[in-house]
Design a protein around this motif. Structure first.
Motif, PDB file in Angstrom:
ATOM      1  N   LEU A  61      40.382  38.882  53.438  1.00 19.23           N
ATOM      2  CA  LEU A  61      40.566  37.755  52.507  1.00 19.23           C
ATOM      3  C   LEU A  61      41.014  38.232  51.121  1.00 19.23           C
ATOM      4  N   LEU A  62      40.953  39.524  50.917  1.00 13.94           N
ATOM      5  CA  LEU A  62      41.409  40.083  49.638  1.00 13.94           C
ATOM      6  C   LEU A  62      42.919  39.887  49.463  1.00 13.94           C
ATOM      7  N   ALA A  63      43.583  39.575  50.551  1.00 15.26           N
ATOM      8  CA  ALA A  63      45.037  39.342  50.490  1.00 15.26           C
ATOM      9  C   ALA A  63      45.377  37.961  49.907  1.00 15.26           C
ATOM     10  N   LEU A  64      44.362  37.141  49.645  1.00 16.00           N
ATOM     11  CA  LEU A  64      44.635  35.821  49.050  1.00 16.00           C
ATOM     12  C   LEU A  64      45.294  36.005  47.681  1.00 16.00           C
ATOM     13  N   PRO A  65      46.211  35.106  47.319  1.00 23.27           N
ATOM     14  CA  PRO A  65      46.983  35.342  46.089  1.00 23.27           C
ATOM     15  C   PRO A  65      46.275  34.987  44.770  1.00 23.27           C
ATOM     16  N   ALA A  72      40.061  33.777  43.684  1.00 18.19           N
ATOM     17  CA  ALA A  72      39.667  34.056  45.077  1.00 18.19           C
ATOM     18  C   ALA A  72      39.401  35.551  45.249  1.00 18.19           C
ATOM     19  N   ARG A  73      40.288  36.353  44.707  1.00 18.51           N
ATOM     20  CA  ARG A  73      40.113  37.812  44.823  1.00 18.51           C
ATOM     21  C   ARG A  73      38.822  38.264  44.142  1.00 18.51           C
ATOM     22  N   GLU A  74      38.542  37.647  43.004  1.00 15.61           N
ATOM     23  CA  GLU A  74      37.317  38.006  42.274  1.00 15.61           C
ATOM     24  C   GLU A  74      36.083  37.765  43.154  1.00 15.61           C
ATOM     25  N   LYS A  75      36.064  36.606  43.805  1.00 18.51           N
ATOM     26  CA  LYS A  75      34.916  36.257  44.663  1.00 18.51           C
ATOM     27  C   LYS A  75      34.837  37.202  45.870  1.00 18.51           C
ATOM     28  N   LEU A  81      38.277  42.784  36.760  1.00 13.74           N
ATOM     29  CA  LEU A  81      38.707  42.850  38.165  1.00 13.74           C
ATOM     30  C   LEU A  81      39.137  44.272  38.522  1.00 13.74           C
ATOM     31  N   LEU A  82      39.846  44.892  37.600  1.00 16.21           N
ATOM     32  CA  LEU A  82      40.278  46.277  37.816  1.00 16.21           C
ATOM     33  C   LEU A  82      39.060  47.188  37.992  1.00 16.21           C
ATOM     34  N   GLY A  83      38.043  46.943  37.186  1.00 19.34           N
ATOM     35  CA  GLY A  83      36.801  47.728  37.296  1.00 19.34           C
ATOM     36  C   GLY A  83      36.170  47.595  38.676  1.00 19.34           C
TER      37      GLY A  83
END
Length: 205
Positions: free
Chosen positions: A129-133, A137-140, A193-195
């Motif tokens: 699910l990390l592929a979501l744009p 969403a990616r954060e979650k 997010l980078l962290g």
């Protein structure tokens, strides 16, 4: 309201909600039902036990893999994150208070969520699910990957797609974090997010 929650469970509310999620319904209907399910499960270990017994994880797995339900996938992942961390906090709190057998802690100990998640393939589902744009969403998803790390570490390491995705996102968020810095925003959203990505990559080496 705990009393209402218990009555709802004993009245079969959980089964009814899971049936709606498992059958062909509109996105709107499923959204409402998922919201009700989240409300019923949070901070209620007895309901969480019943949810696992009734095959709730399988129902949610089918839901997130259903076409057109991506928006619900993020909500599901958020729910799983909340349930995993809720149990951890309950155990930590009991330890701090030096309580070894308060009733609620005993109930949480009977919620075998992490083994269930591993068995049902949630390590892989969450990773993909990390592929979501969307950034949100990616954060979650990143939060949930972190919460599942102790359970899923080996699965994550064996998942070349996850590593590729993390490396791609690392580059993307490095660029976005640099722009934030240029705008005078020190340690902004993208920096955070980078962290998360960096610490996951470090853990998976």
């Amino acid at each position: 309201n705990p009393k209402v929650q218990v009555e709802a469970i004993e009245g079969g509310a959980l089964q009814k909600l899971l049936v709606v999620l498992a059958t062909e319904q509109s996105l709107t209907a499923k959204k409402k039902v998922l919201f009700a399910l989240c409300s019923l499960l949070r901070h209620f270990p007895y309901a969480q036990q019943q949810f696992l017994k009734l095959g709730g994880l399988q129902v949610l797995r089918s839901l997130v893999q259903e076409k057109g339900m991506e928006v619900l996938a993020v909500r599901v992942v958020t729910l799983l994150y909340d349930l995993v961390t809720e149990k951890m906090f309950a155990e930590e709190e009991a330890e701090l208070m030096r309580e070894t057998s308060p009733e609620k802690l005993q109930q949480y100990r009977q919620v075998h969520l992490l083994p269930g998640l591993q068995e049902q393939g949630w390590c892989e589902i969450t990773a993909h699910l990390l592929a979501l744009p969307e950034h949100d969403a990616r954060e979650k998803v990143l939060q949930t990957l972190g919460a599942l790390l102790a359970t899923c570490r080996d699965r994550y390491r064996q998942d070349p797609q996850l590593n590729r995705t993390l490396v791609i996102l690392q580059a993307e968020y490095q660029a976005l974090a640099a722009l934030e810095l240029q705008d005078g925003e020190d340690e902004g959203y993208f920096w955070e997010l980078l962290g998360s990505i960096n610490s996951l990559l470090k853990e998976l080496r």
